[in-house]
Design a protein around this motif. Structure first.
Motif, PDB file in Angstrom:
ATOM      1  N   ILE A 193       0.828  -1.212   0.000  1.00  0.00           N
ATOM      2  CA  ILE A 193       0.000   0.000   0.000  1.00  0.00           C
ATOM      3  C   ILE A 193       0.858   1.256   0.000  1.00  0.00           C
ATOM      4  N   GLU A 194       1.879   1.290   0.847  1.00  0.00           N
ATOM      5  CA  GLU A 194       2.690   2.503   0.974  1.00  0.00           C
ATOM      6  C   GLU A 194       3.473   2.799  -0.298  1.00  0.00           C
ATOM      7  N   GLN A 195       3.930   1.764  -0.995  1.00  0.00           N
ATOM      8  CA  GLN A 195       4.690   2.010  -2.224  1.00  0.00           C
ATOM      9  C   GLN A 195       3.789   2.454  -3.373  1.00  0.00           C
ATOM     10  N   GLY A 198       1.218   5.546  -0.916  1.00  0.00           N
ATOM     11  CA  GLY A 198       1.515   6.135   0.390  1.00  0.00           C
ATOM     12  C   GLY A 198       1.122   7.593   0.507  1.00  0.00           C
ATOM     13  N   ASP A 199       1.253   8.334  -0.603  1.00  0.00           N
ATOM     14  CA  ASP A 199       0.917   9.757  -0.588  1.00  0.00           C
ATOM     15  C   ASP A 199      -0.583   9.993  -0.454  1.00  0.00           C
ATOM     16  N   LEU A 200      -1.409   8.978  -0.749  1.00  0.00           N
ATOM     17  CA  LEU A 200      -2.865   9.130  -0.705  1.00  0.00           C
ATOM     18  C   LEU A 200      -3.447   8.699   0.639  1.00  0.00           C
ATOM     19  N   LEU A 201      -2.614   8.170   1.526  1.00  0.00           N
ATOM     20  CA  LEU A 201      -3.098   7.784   2.849  1.00  0.00           C
ATOM     21  C   LEU A 201      -3.448   9.022   3.665  1.00  0.00           C
ATOM     22  N   PRO A 202      -4.458   8.955   4.540  1.00  0.00           N
ATOM     23  CA  PRO A 202      -4.802  10.118   5.375  1.00  0.00           C
ATOM     24  C   PRO A 202      -3.613  10.523   6.248  1.00  0.00           C
ATOM     25  N   ASN A 203      -3.310  11.829   6.270  1.00  0.00           N
ATOM     26  CA  ASN A 203      -2.189  12.353   7.074  1.00  0.00           C
ATOM     27  C   ASN A 203      -0.901  11.569   6.822  1.00  0.00           C
ATOM     28  N   ALA A 204      -0.581  11.374   5.551  1.00  0.00           N
ATOM     29  CA  ALA A 204       0.590  10.579   5.178  1.00  0.00           C
ATOM     30  C   ALA A 204       1.857  11.130   5.821  1.00  0.00           C
ATOM     31  N   THR A 205       2.670  10.246   6.377  1.00  0.00           N
ATOM     32  CA  THR A 205       3.944  10.636   6.979  1.00  0.00           C
ATOM     33  C   THR A 205       4.994  10.822   5.881  1.00  0.00           C
ATOM     34  N   GLN A 208       5.928   7.472   4.502  1.00  0.00           N
ATOM     35  CA  GLN A 208       4.950   6.908   3.560  1.00  0.00           C
ATOM     36  C   GLN A 208       5.039   7.584   2.200  1.00  0.00           C
ATOM     37  N   LYS A 209       5.352   8.869   2.193  1.00  0.00           N
ATOM     38  CA  LYS A 209       5.542   9.568   0.919  1.00  0.00           C
ATOM     39  C   LYS A 209       6.822   9.091   0.226  1.00  0.00           C
ATOM     40  N   ILE A 210       7.872   8.907   1.015  1.00  0.00           N
ATOM     41  CA  ILE A 210       9.136   8.396   0.456  1.00  0.00           C
ATOM     42  C   ILE A 210       8.901   7.034  -0.206  1.00  0.00           C
ATOM     43  N   ALA A 211       8.026   6.217   0.395  1.00  0.00           N
ATOM     44  CA  ALA A 211       7.770   4.871  -0.132  1.00  0.00           C
ATOM     45  C   ALA A 211       7.287   4.899  -1.573  1.00  0.00           C
ATOM     46  N   THR A 397      14.035  13.580  -2.611  1.00  0.00           N
ATOM     47  CA  THR A 397      13.765  12.267  -3.188  1.00  0.00           C
ATOM     48  C   THR A 397      12.532  12.378  -4.061  1.00  0.00           C
ATOM     49  N   LEU A 398      12.462  11.582  -5.120  1.00  0.00           N
ATOM     50  CA  LEU A 398      11.323  11.628  -6.039  1.00  0.00           C
ATOM     51  C   LEU A 398      10.159  10.830  -5.454  1.00  0.00           C
ATOM     52  N   VAL A 399       8.969  11.418  -5.501  1.00  0.00           N
ATOM     53  CA  VAL A 399       7.774  10.779  -4.937  1.00  0.00           C
ATOM     54  C   VAL A 399       6.611  10.930  -5.908  1.00  0.00           C
ATOM     55  N   MET A 400       5.547  10.199  -5.638  1.00  0.00           N
ATOM     56  CA  MET A 400       4.319  10.327  -6.420  1.00  0.00           C
ATOM     57  C   MET A 400       3.448  11.419  -5.816  1.00  0.00           C
ATOM     58  N   GLN A 401       2.773  12.155  -6.671  1.00  0.00           N
ATOM     59  CA  GLN A 401       1.918  13.246  -6.216  1.00  0.00           C
ATOM     60  C   GLN A 401       0.803  13.439  -7.234  1.00  0.00           C
ATOM     61  N   GLU A 402      -0.441  13.453  -6.760  1.00  0.00           N
ATOM     62  CA  GLU A 402      -1.592  13.535  -7.656  1.00  0.00           C
ATOM     63  C   GLU A 402      -1.847  14.955  -8.138  1.00  0.00           C
ATOM     64  N   LEU A 403      -2.286  15.057  -9.374  1.00  0.00           N
ATOM     65  CA  LEU A 403      -2.778  16.334  -9.881  1.00  0.00           C
ATOM     66  C   LEU A 403      -4.118  16.655  -9.213  1.00  0.00           C
ATOM     67  N   LYS A 404      -4.405  17.957  -9.036  1.00  0.00           N
ATOM     68  CA  LYS A 404      -5.692  18.335  -8.442  1.00  0.00           C
ATOM     69  C   LYS A 404      -6.847  17.928  -9.354  1.00  0.00           C
ATOM     70  N   THR A 405      -6.652  18.092 -10.660  1.00  0.00           N
ATOM     71  CA  THR A 405      -7.657  17.673 -11.644  1.00  0.00           C
ATOM     72  C   THR A 405      -7.085  16.504 -12.435  1.00  0.00           C
ATOM     73  N   PRO A 406      -7.708  15.327 -12.344  1.00  0.00           N
ATOM     74  CA  PRO A 406      -7.149  14.160 -13.040  1.00  0.00           C
ATOM     75  C   PRO A 406      -7.075  14.355 -14.553  1.00  0.00           C
ATOM     76  N   ARG A 407      -6.064  13.771 -15.165  1.00  0.00           N
ATOM     77  CA  ARG A 407      -5.991  13.749 -16.625  1.00  0.00           C
ATOM     78  C   ARG A 407      -7.032  12.779 -17.171  1.00  0.00           C
ATOM     79  N   GLU A 408      -7.505  13.068 -18.373  1.00  0.00           N
ATOM     80  CA  GLU A 408      -8.343  12.093 -19.064  1.00  0.00           C
ATOM     81  C   GLU A 408      -7.455  10.948 -19.544  1.00  0.00           C
TER      82      GLU A 408
END
Length: 432
Positions: A193-195, A198-205, A208-211, A397-408
Motif C-alpha cells: 500500500i505505501e509504495q 503512500g501519498d494518498l493515505l490520510p495524514n501521510a507521513t 509513507q511519501k518516500i515509499a 527524493t522523487l515521490v508520487m503526487q496527484e494532480l488536483k484535476t485528473p488527466r483524461e
C-alpha cells in the motif's frame, strides 16, 4: 500507392461488417468456421479463466502422510519427504555444523560468517543452536540489505535517470526505506500500500511519501528536442508493467496494443490500470508548485556529493564538445583577422591551441562563440554553472503526487499515444 486509397468511402454497413469481422479474430471465410464459432473463439470465457491455477484463491493443501514418521520435524518436511518416498529416495544426512552456519549466513546476509561466529556455534551444544544463529542474522541490519536488494532489482532502482545523459538523481531515501522495511518485518500488505499509494493515505507521513519512490524509478529522458508527452506516457506504461510484474505476477504490458494473447486481460482493462497512474505530477512548473520532489527536512547534500555530480556533468559536457571540436576549429581557421579580434577571454586564448590541448573552459568558450544558439549545450552549460556556484543544497527524493484535476485517460490504438480512442476510467482486472 496511397492509404487510404482514393475513391468512394465504403457504405456504412460494409464498414460495420468489417469491424465485426476483425473483432471476431478475422476468421478465414474459406474455412468451415461459422461466425458464431469465431465469436466464441475470440471471446474471453471469464469463468474458465478464473479456473487457471494462478487465478484461484489460495487454499491450504492437505499434509501428506509419510512412511518415515521419525524424520520430519514439521509439516514442510512431510511434503519434502512424501516426494522423496515417491521417487524411492532417502533424505540426505544432516549437514555438519560448519556447513550449516555458512549456508545460513550467506543466505540471510550475503556474507560468510566470521571465524568467531563459527567457533561460538561449534561450542554451542544446545538443541536450538541453529535457531539462535538464524535469529541473530534476521536481527542484523545486513538482512535487509541482502534481501532488500532483490526488491530493488525487480523494481528497477537506479540513482541515475537513464537514457543518453543519465544524470544523477537522489533516490537513496527510497532505497533505505526498502531496507528498513525488511529489517522491521513490515507486513506485506502495508509494504504494498505505501509504495503504490503512500501519498494518498490520510495524514501521510514523510516515510509513507518516500515509499512512493517505487513508482519514480522510471527512466527520464533529458535530451533536447524530445516530445515530453511521449516520455511521460512511456513512464506511466513502465509503472503499469512494473506493477503487473511485481504485484500481480502478470505480463499486463502485453495488452498495451491488443487483448492479451494468453491471459484474460483485455486492452481496455490495461488502460483502466493505466488510468490509476496517469494523473501524477512529474515536474514542477514554477515556485510553490508541487513537483513530485520531496525535500527531506534537516538534510543537506554534502560538498562531496556535489563534487561527484560536478565531475559527472563536466565529463558529459567535454564528451559532447569533443564531438564538435573539428567543426569549431574549422570555423576558427576561416575567421578574418577582424573577426578574431572580436573574440574575448578563453575563446581568444583557445585560438592558439590545438583542440586536444584546450581546457574545458576554453572548449566551452570556443563552442559558444561558434554556435551560441545550441539549446542542448545551453542546458548542460547552465547545469554546470549552477553546480559550480553551489555549496550545498537540500536532500530530496522523487515521490508520487496527484494532480488536483485528473488527466483524461484513453485507450491508445495499437498502443500509440498519438492515436487516443475511447475514454477509460480507473479499474481493476475483471478476472480478479
Amino acid at each position: 500507392l496511397q492509404m487510404p486509397p482514393k475513391g468512394k468511402k465504403l457504405p456504412g454497413e460494409q464498414i460495420e461488417a468489417l469491424v465485426a469481422w476483425v473483432k471476431m479474430g478475422a476468421p478465414d471465410p474459406r474455412t468451415e468456421d461459422t461466425v458464431a464459432a469465431a465469436q466464441a473463439k475470440s471471446a474471453i470465457d471469464w469463468n474458465k479463466a478464473r479456473e487457471w491455477w494462478s487465478f484461484r484463491p489460495l487454499a491450504a493443501p492437505a499434509v501428506p502422510t509419510v512412511k518415515q514418521n521419525g524424520w520430519p520435524r514439521n509439516d514442510l518436511d512431510r511434503f519434502v519427504l512424501a516426494r522423496l518416498e515417491k521417487e524411492n529416495l532417502k533424505p540426505a544426512a544432516d549437514a555438519e555444523k560448519r556447513v550449516l552456519i555458512r549456508r545460513a549466513t550467506f543466505d540471510l546476509i550475503g556474507l560468510p560468517p566470521t571465524p568467531e561466529e563459527v567457533d561460538a556455534f561449534l561450542k554451542d551444544k544446545s538443541a536450538n543452536a541453529l535457531a539462535k544463529v538464524v535469529d541473530r542474522l534476521l536481527a542484523s541490519p545486513g538482512y535487509g540489505e541482502r534481501w532488500g536488494r532483490h526488491w530493488l532489482d525487480v523494481v528497477r532502482y537506479a540513482d541515475t535517470a537513464g537514457y543518453h545523459f543519465d544524470g544523477f538523481r537522489q533516490m537513496h531515501h527510497w532505497r533505505d526505506w526498502v531496507i528498513k522495511s525488511f529489517n522491521d518485518n513490515k507486513p506485506f500488505d502495508q509494504f504494498t500500500i505505501e509504495q503504490i499509494a503512500g501519498d494518498l493515505l490520510p495524514n501521510a507521513t514523510i516515510e509513507q511519501k518516500i515509499a512512493t519512490g517505487f513508482n519514480r524509478n522510471t527512466q527520464v529522458n533529458q535530451e533536447g528536442g524530445i516530445d515530453p508527452e511521449q516520455f511521460r506516457v512511456e513512464s506511466v506504461m513502465d509503472r503499469v508493467g512494473t506493477f503487473g510484474t511485481v504485484f500481480l505476477g502478470l505480463t499486463v504490458g502485453c495488452a498495451q496494443c491488443h487483448d492479451h494473447k494468453f491471459d484474460p486481460i483485455s486492452q481496455k482493462e490495461y488502460y483502466q490500470l493505466y488510468a490509476f497512474f496517469n494523473s501524477t505530477i512529474e515536474d514542477g512548473h514554477g515556485k510553490g508548485t508541487p513537483s513530485g520532489v520531496l525535500e527531506i527536512p534537516g538534510e543537506n547534500e554534502s560538498a562531496e556529493a556535489i563534487q561527484k555530480e560536478l565531475e559527472e556533468v563536466r565529463g558529459d559536457i567535454e564528451r559532447y564538445l569533443d564531438t564538435k571540436g573539428r567543426d569549431v576549429t574549422k570555423w576558427e581557421q576561416s575567421l578574418a583577422d577582424e573577426q578574431r579580434a572580436k573574440l574575448r577571454g578563453e575563446a581568444k586564448t583557445a585560438l592558439k591551441l590545438e583542440w586536444s590541448q584546450r581546457t574545458l573552459a576554453q572548449k566551452r568558450a570556443g563552442y559558444v562563440a561558434f554556435k551560441p544558439e545550441d539549446g542542448d549545450f545551453k542546458s548542460r552549460n547552465a547545469r554546470l554553472t549552477t553546480l559550480e556556484r553551489s555549496k550545498s543544497k537540500p536532500v530530496t527524493t522523487l515521490v508520487m503526487q496527484e494532480l488536483k484535476t485528473p488527466r483524461e485517460s484513453h485507450l491508445f490504438i495499437k498502443g500509440d499515444f498519438t492515436r487516443p480512442s475511447d475514454k477509460v476510467q480507473p479499474g481493476v482486472l475483471s478476472v480478479m
